[in-house]
Each structure stands twice: as structure tokens, then as C-alpha cells.
Design a protein around this motif. Structure first.
Motif, PDB file in Angstrom:
ATOM      1  N   LEU A 199       0.836  -1.205   0.000  1.00 17.01           N
ATOM      2  CA  LEU A 199       0.000   0.000   0.000  1.00 17.01           C
ATOM      3  C   LEU A 199       0.870   1.255   0.000  1.00 17.01           C
ATOM      4  N   LEU A 200       1.940   1.225   0.766  1.00 16.30           N
ATOM      5  CA  LEU A 200       2.866   2.366   0.814  1.00 16.30           C
ATOM      6  C   LEU A 200       3.486   2.609  -0.554  1.00 16.30           C
TER       7      LEU A 200
ATOM      8  N   VAL B 208       9.866   6.619  -2.449  1.00 15.31           N
ATOM      9  CA  VAL B 208       9.590   6.732  -1.016  1.00 15.31           C
ATOM     10  C   VAL B 208       9.697   5.352  -0.362  1.00 15.31           C
ATOM     11  N   GLY B 209       9.200   4.337  -1.082  1.00 12.74           N
ATOM     12  CA  GLY B 209       9.309   2.979  -0.551  1.00 12.74           C
ATOM     13  C   GLY B 209      10.754   2.584  -0.302  1.00 12.74           C
ATOM     14  N   ASP B 210      11.637   2.932  -1.236  1.00 11.22           N
ATOM     15  CA  ASP B 210      13.060   2.631  -1.047  1.00 11.22           C
ATOM     16  C   ASP B 210      13.627   3.387   0.148  1.00 11.22           C
ATOM     17  N   ASP B 211      13.209   4.644   0.316  1.00  7.04           N
ATOM     18  CA  ASP B 211      13.675   5.418   1.474  1.00  7.04           C
ATOM     19  C   ASP B 211      13.237   4.756   2.781  1.00  7.04           C
ATOM     20  N   ARG B 212      11.999   4.270   2.813  1.00  4.14           N
ATOM     21  CA  ARG B 212      11.514   3.596   4.020  1.00  4.14           C
ATOM     22  C   ARG B 212      12.292   2.298   4.276  1.00  4.14           C
ATOM     23  N   LEU B 213      12.591   1.577   3.217  1.00  2.00           N
ATOM     24  CA  LEU B 213      13.371   0.343   3.388  1.00  2.00           C
ATOM     25  C   LEU B 213      14.746   0.637   3.978  1.00  2.00           C
ATOM     26  N   ARG B 214      15.388   1.695   3.490  1.00  2.00           N
ATOM     27  CA  ARG B 214      16.712   2.041   4.018  1.00  2.00           C
ATOM     28  C   ARG B 214      16.628   2.467   5.486  1.00  2.00           C
ATOM     29  N   ALA B 215      15.612   3.252   5.810  1.00  2.00           N
ATOM     30  CA  ALA B 215      15.465   3.709   7.195  1.00  2.00           C
ATOM     31  C   ALA B 215      15.200   2.538   8.147  1.00  2.00           C
ATOM     32  N   VAL B 216      14.314   1.626   7.756  1.00  2.00           N
ATOM     33  CA  VAL B 216      14.023   0.456   8.577  1.00  2.00           C
ATOM     34  C   VAL B 216      15.262  -0.420   8.724  1.00  2.00           C
ATOM     35  N   ALA B 217      15.994  -0.607   7.628  1.00  2.00           N
ATOM     36  CA  ALA B 217      17.202  -1.437   7.672  1.00  2.00           C
ATOM     37  C   ALA B 217      18.221  -0.867   8.654  1.00  2.00           C
TER      38      ALA B 217
ATOM     39  N   ARG C 151      18.682  -8.483   4.688  1.00  2.00           N
ATOM     40  CA  ARG C 151      17.456  -8.290   3.901  1.00  2.00           C
ATOM     41  C   ARG C 151      17.103  -9.632   3.277  1.00  2.00           C
ATOM     42  N   TYR C 152      15.977 -10.168   3.678  1.00  2.00           N
ATOM     43  CA  TYR C 152      15.586 -11.507   3.250  1.00  2.00           C
ATOM     44  C   TYR C 152      14.956 -11.485   1.869  1.00  2.00           C
ATOM     45  N   GLY C 153      14.316 -10.375   1.529  1.00  2.00           N
ATOM     46  CA  GLY C 153      13.671 -10.258   0.224  1.00  2.00           C
ATOM     47  C   GLY C 153      12.526  -9.278   0.278  1.00  2.00           C
ATOM     48  N   GLY C 154      12.406  -8.398  -0.728  1.00  2.00           N
ATOM     49  CA  GLY C 154      11.319  -7.434  -0.748  1.00  2.00           C
ATOM     50  C   GLY C 154      11.335  -6.553   0.490  1.00  2.00           C
ATOM     51  N   GLU C 155      10.208  -6.533   1.208  1.00  2.00           N
ATOM     52  CA  GLU C 155      10.123  -5.731   2.433  1.00  2.00           C
ATOM     53  C   GLU C 155      10.381  -6.572   3.675  1.00  2.00           C
ATOM     54  N   GLU C 156      10.953  -7.767   3.501  1.00  2.00           N
ATOM     55  CA  GLU C 156      11.154  -8.686   4.613  1.00  2.00           C
ATOM     56  C   GLU C 156      12.637  -8.723   5.007  1.00  2.00           C
ATOM     57  N   PHE C 157      12.861  -8.712   6.325  1.00  2.00           N
ATOM     58  CA  PHE C 157      14.206  -8.781   6.877  1.00  2.00           C
ATOM     59  C   PHE C 157      14.301  -9.990   7.799  1.00  2.00           C
ATOM     60  N   ALA C 158      15.530 -10.344   8.152  1.00  2.00           N
ATOM     61  CA  ALA C 158      15.738 -11.464   9.067  1.00  2.00           C
ATOM     62  C   ALA C 158      16.919 -11.135   9.966  1.00  2.00           C
TER      63      ALA C 158
ATOM     64  N   ALA D 282       9.624  -1.632  18.550  1.00  2.00           N
ATOM     65  CA  ALA D 282       9.393  -0.324  19.157  1.00  2.00           C
ATOM     66  C   ALA D 282      10.229   0.761  18.486  1.00  2.00           C
ATOM     67  N   THR D 283      11.459   0.423  18.116  1.00  2.00           N
ATOM     68  CA  THR D 283      12.344   1.406  17.477  1.00  2.00           C
ATOM     69  C   THR D 283      11.778   1.858  16.133  1.00  2.00           C
ATOM     70  N   ILE D 284      11.251   0.924  15.356  1.00  2.00           N
ATOM     71  CA  ILE D 284      10.666   1.280  14.056  1.00  2.00           C
ATOM     72  C   ILE D 284       9.440   2.170  14.264  1.00  2.00           C
ATOM     73  N   GLU D 285       8.624   1.838  15.238  1.00  2.00           N
ATOM     74  CA  GLU D 285       7.435   2.644  15.502  1.00  2.00           C
ATOM     75  C   GLU D 285       7.821   4.060  15.930  1.00  2.00           C
ATOM     76  N   GLU D 286       8.893   4.178  16.724  1.00  2.00           N
ATOM     77  CA  GLU D 286       9.320   5.487  17.214  1.00  2.00           C
ATOM     78  C   GLU D 286       9.953   6.356  16.131  1.00  2.00           C
ATOM     79  N   LEU D 287      10.305   5.757  14.997  1.00  2.00           N
ATOM     80  CA  LEU D 287      10.825   6.571  13.892  1.00  2.00           C
ATOM     81  C   LEU D 287       9.764   7.517  13.337  1.00  2.00           C
ATOM     82  N   GLU D 288       8.491   7.131  13.514  1.00  2.00           N
ATOM     83  CA  GLU D 288       7.360   7.930  13.052  1.00  2.00           C
ATOM     84  C   GLU D 288       7.459   8.251  11.555  1.00  2.00           C
ATOM     85  N   LEU D 289       7.744   7.215  10.768  1.00  2.00           N
ATOM     86  CA  LEU D 289       7.812   7.361   9.317  1.00  2.00           C
ATOM     87  C   LEU D 289       6.392   7.340   8.752  1.00  2.00           C
ATOM     88  N   ALA D 290       6.044   8.370   7.987  1.00  2.00           N
ATOM     89  CA  ALA D 290       4.684   8.479   7.454  1.00  2.00           C
ATOM     90  C   ALA D 290       4.363   7.326   6.524  1.00  2.00           C
ATOM     91  N   SER D 291       3.133   6.837   6.605  1.00  2.00           N
ATOM     92  CA  SER D 291       2.680   5.712   5.789  1.00  2.00           C
ATOM     93  C   SER D 291       1.168   5.817   5.600  1.00  2.00           C
TER      94      SER D 291
END
Length: 481
Positions: free
Chosen positions: A351-352, A360-369, A385-392, A412-421
Motif C-alpha cells: 500500500l505504501l 519513497v518505498g526505497d527510502d523507508r526500506l533504508r530507514a528500517v534497515a 534483507r531476506y527479500g522485498g520488504e522482509e528482513f531477518a 518499538a524502534t521502528i514505531e518510534e521513527l514515526e515514518l509516514a505511511s
């Protein structure tokens, strides 16, 4: 092709109007022809890039040397005999004319610049020894008939050498820009070899020489036309990748081999210089081989690293993850310690991407990584990075409690980033599934991944933005801090 049609008749008319074997107008026209070729090659270089650009510049430099050599003859024709000394300078420039051509034919453009620098030095030494050989039988004031014949045959060999290897490089080139360069150089070299051979062996300095003078400019006008059109000979049939590899690999042998041949010819005249040429050829080729090998080792190491790194996030990729998990399971069987695995997925990522776009999706992937990587504080932990939007994340030796603490910290750390979606919560969140080896002796990587995947699916089904373990958990585990 309008230029040759106008230039050659004008040259011929001027030669007939000045019925004098040493008249300056024919030399002026020859100088102009070389200048036109030089300017055309320089213009083509400005329109090219990479290896082709370097090649056209080298050909332009060769035309400049030839033009300067004829220019010296032109100056000499205006100077009283025996007072200018331009003959020796002219001969030296004709020798130097072959140096840039030998370089572009013998130095593969894909080789490292340090190796090509060695090629350039070898080409200069070759030109110097070739000049020494010529001046060993050509005096500053001129030469006798025997010396003139030897000189003619010497330049025939030089011209044949250039034409032969230009044709070989043309046949072996699979890149279109290089094929055009070597095709144009082949057409010019064959024409120049024919004209120079005819002129040096069959034309005297009398009236016949004046009539044949316009022939000298034809190869240069041909080269100018090919350069301006950006074309060479008609496309040769492909000779195969193996032939191309053999030619590219063998090209660096041209300069040392030519140096050894010229050095052998110098032995009766200048033995010390001949020995120096042999030593330079041997050491130069050896140095070049070492530089190419060092460059190749560096490239292989870089490729090996790139093959295990995800280019978008900079994290280890799936290949490195699989190898690391296999390695940690083997180590766990030896040590008796467990291995925990976290499977992490960004919620509502499709959806994002569809709403905000892939950039923007790539930016979010880099920030989450980056955030996930920051949560894996132990040196032995690995986030991939396991594949697509999935990490391991592999957590060697982690207890169930420790694994859940790391997982909750990541969530919790990802949630606290407050990245718009565009997700229902308006923020980028992750769902995590945790699994751990239950039987060190019989568990496999596939079973561990399957259990972590099922736990991740349970997190998604339970509402996302949560951690689910593949083992019973009595109380929820909170992030540290």
C-alpha cells in the motif's frame, strides 16, 4: 566525401603550376591534409566517451606528429640547403608518429590506468629505439641510395605493423564505438601503407614525384571522412568471443615484442642501447602483469563482497543470510548453544509503494534497515534483507527471553521513527516472528525458517505491529530502556 573531391584536384593543379621537385606548395597541401585528419579525430574524440575517446585522441596525436614532420620539410623547402637542420627533426617526428598508434593498438582500454601508463612508457621507449635504429644509418645531412632503401623498408615494416594490428583489433571488437574507431584506423592504415610503399619505392624526386604528390594526402582525407561520419570499414563478421578474448589478452605482448625486435636490430650498431631495450621490455611487461593481477584481485574481492550485500540497504543479502544461518547451526551443534531467528516484515508495504511511489518505498526500506541494524548490538548478531520488504535477524546463542527482548526493541524502534505511511495507523510499523532451535541435533535451517515464518504470519493475523514467538510465552516481553 566532398572534401577529397575538392582537395585532391587543387593539390594536383598547384603541383603542376610549380613544376619544381622541391617546391613548397605540395608540402603545404600534405601538411593541410594531416591537419584536417587531426582536427577530425579530435572532434570525434569530443563526441565519444570512455575507451573510444582515448583512442581517437591517440590517433589525433599521431596525425599531429605527422603534420609536424611534413611541416618541418615545408620549412626546410623555404630555407637554403644545409642551414636549417629540419631534416633530422622531420625524421624524428615521423618516428614519433607511430608511438600513439602503437599505444592505442597494444593497450586494451579496459585495463587499469597504471598498466596503461606502463604501456605508454613502453611505446615511448619503442619510438626512441626505433629512432636510434633509423639514425644509425641515416645521417643528419641525408643518406645514400642503400640507406634510403633500408629506410623505405623500415617504414614499410612500421606501416604494415600498424595496419595488421588495426585490422586484428577491428575484427576482435564487439563494442560498436571501438569497432568504429578501429575500423577507421584500419581503413586509414591500409591506405597509408599502400601510398607510402608506392611513393617510397617507385616515385623519385623528379617530375613523376610532383605528379604523385596528391596521393600522399588521400589516406588522411579518408581518415577525416571516416572520423567525421563516425564510421569505419564495413562491419566485419563476428569472430567469436574466444577470438576477442585472445586478442585482448595478447595485445599487451605487442609492445615488449616490438621492443625486443628493435633491440635485436640495434645490436650491431648500439649494443648497450640494445641491451637496455631488452631489459626494459622484460621488466616493463613483468611490471604490467603484476599491476593487472593486483587490479584483478581487488576486483574479485569487491565482486565477492557485492555478491553478499544488498545494494539498496547495505545489509547482507539472502545469499549471505543462508550461509550465516548454516554456519551458526553447525557451530550450535558443536557448542550446544542455541540459535534464535527473527523474521521481520514491514506492515502494509505494498500500500505504501502504490500510494507514495517506489522512491519513497526505497527510502523507508533504508530507514528500517538502519534501525534494525542498530538494534543488533552483539558482534555475532546478523541482520539481513531476506527479500522485498522482509528482513531477518540471526541471534546466535540467544535465549528465548533475550530473543524476544531484541525483537520487541526492533518493533518499538521502528514505531518510534514515526515514518509516514498510508497504513491505518499512519506510521511505518513491522511485524516480527521469532523462532529458536528446539533440537540441536536434528533441527535444520529450513525448519527454523518455517517456524519463524509461521510466527510472523501469526503476528500479521493478530493485527500487525507486534512480536509473536514460536514457543509459548506467558507474559509479553517489553523492549529494554
Amino acid at each position: 566525401m566532398v572534401l577529397p573531391l575538392l582537395f585532391v584536384p587543387a593539390h594536383l593543379v598547384t603541383a603542376l603550376a610549380n613544376w619544381n621537385p622541391v617546391a613548397w606548395p605540395p608540402l603545404l597541401f600534405e601538411t593541410m591534409a594531416a591537419f584536417i585528419a587531426c582536427a577530425a579525430c579530435a572532434w570525434r574524440a569530443s563526441r565519444s566517451r570512455g575507451r573510444a575517446r582515448q583512442g581517437w585522441l591517440a590517433v589525433a596525436a599521431a596525425m599531429l606528429c605527422w603534420m609536424a614532420g611534413v611541416g618541418c620539410q615545408f620549412v626546410g623547402s623555404l630555407t637554403p640547403a644545409g642551414t636549417s637542420g629540419t631534416g633530422a627533426i622531420s625524421m624524428l617526428l615521423f618516428v614519433l608518429y607511430g608511438v600513439p598508434l602503437a599505444f592505442v593498438l597494444a593497450s586494451p582500454g579496459a585495463d587499469p590506468w597504471r598498466a596503461r601508463l606502463v604501456d605508454g612508457a613502453l611505446a615511448l621507449v619503442l619510438g626512441a629505439l626505433f629512432g636510434a635504429y633509423i639514425f644509425s644509418f641515416v645521417a643528419l645531412a641525408g643518406t645514400d641510395d642503400a640507406g634510403a632503401l633500408t629506410l623505405a623498408w623500415t617504414f614499410d615494416i612500421q606501416n604494415g605493423f600498424i595496419a595488421l594490428f588495426a585490422l586484428v583489433r577491428f575484427r576482435a571488437s564487439s563494442i560498436e564505438r571501438e569497432r568504429r574507431l578501429f575500423g577507421a584506423l584500419t581503413g586509414y592504415a591500409l591506405a597509408y601503407m599502400a601510398v607510402a610503399g608506392f611513393y617510397n619505392h617507385f616515385v623519385d624526386d623528379g617530375v613523376y614525384g610532383v605528379l604523385a604528390s596528391p596521393l600522399v594526402g588521400l589516406p588522411f582525407l579518408l581518415l577525416a571522412a571516416l572520423a567525421l561520419r563516425g564510421a569505419g570499414l564495413a562491419r566485419a563478421p563476428q569472430s567469436g568471443r574466444m577470438f576477442e578474448r585472445v586478442v585482448v589478452a595478447g595485445c599487451p605482448l605487442i609492445l615488449p615484442s616490438a621492443l625486443l625486435i628493435v633491440s635485436a636490430a640495434l645490436v650491431p650498431h648500439m649494443p648497450i642501447l640494445a641491451i637496455a631495450g631488452c631489459v626494459i621490455a622484460t621488466l616493463g611487461y613483468g611490471l604490467r602483469a603484476v599491476l593487472v593481477q593486483i587490479h584483478g584481485i581487488g576486483e574479485r574481492e569487491e565482486l565477492a563482497q557485492l555478491s553478499q550485500i544488498d545494494p539498496l540497504t547495505g545489509l547482507p543479502n539472502r545469499r549471505q543470510f543462508d550461509e550465516a544461518l548454516r554456519r551458526e547451526l553447525t557451530r550450535a551443534r558443536r557448542s550446544g548453544q542455541g540459535v534464535a531467528l527473527l523474521m521481520i516484515d514491514i506492515d502494509h508495504f505494498k500500500l505504501l509503494n502504490d500510494t507514495l511511489g517506489h522512491r519513497v518505498g526505497d527510502d523507508r526500506l533504508r530507514a528500517v534497515a538502519a534501525a534494525l541494524q542498530g538494534c543488533a548490538v552483539r558482534a555475532s548478531d546478523l541482520v539481513a534483507r531476506y527479500g522485498g520488504e522482509e528482513f531477518a535477524a540471526i541471534l546466535p546463542g540467544a535465549s528465548p527471553t533475550e530473543a524476544l527482548i531484541v525483537a520487541e526493541t526492533m518493533r518499538a524502534t521502528i514505531e518510534e521513527l514515526e515514518l509516514a505511511s498510508p497504513a491505518p495507523d499512519g506510521l511505518v510499523t513491522v511485524s516480527i516472528g521469532a523462532a529458536r532451535i528446539s533440537d540441536i541435533e536434528t533441527d535444520t535451517e529450513q525448519r527454523l525458517v518455517e517456524r519463524a515464518d509461521r510466527a510472523l504470519y501469526d503476528s500479521k493475523r493478530a493485527g500487525r505491529n507486534r512480536v509473536t514467538a514460536a514457543w509459548p510465552v506467558e507474559e509479553p516481553t517489553r523492549a529494554l530502556g
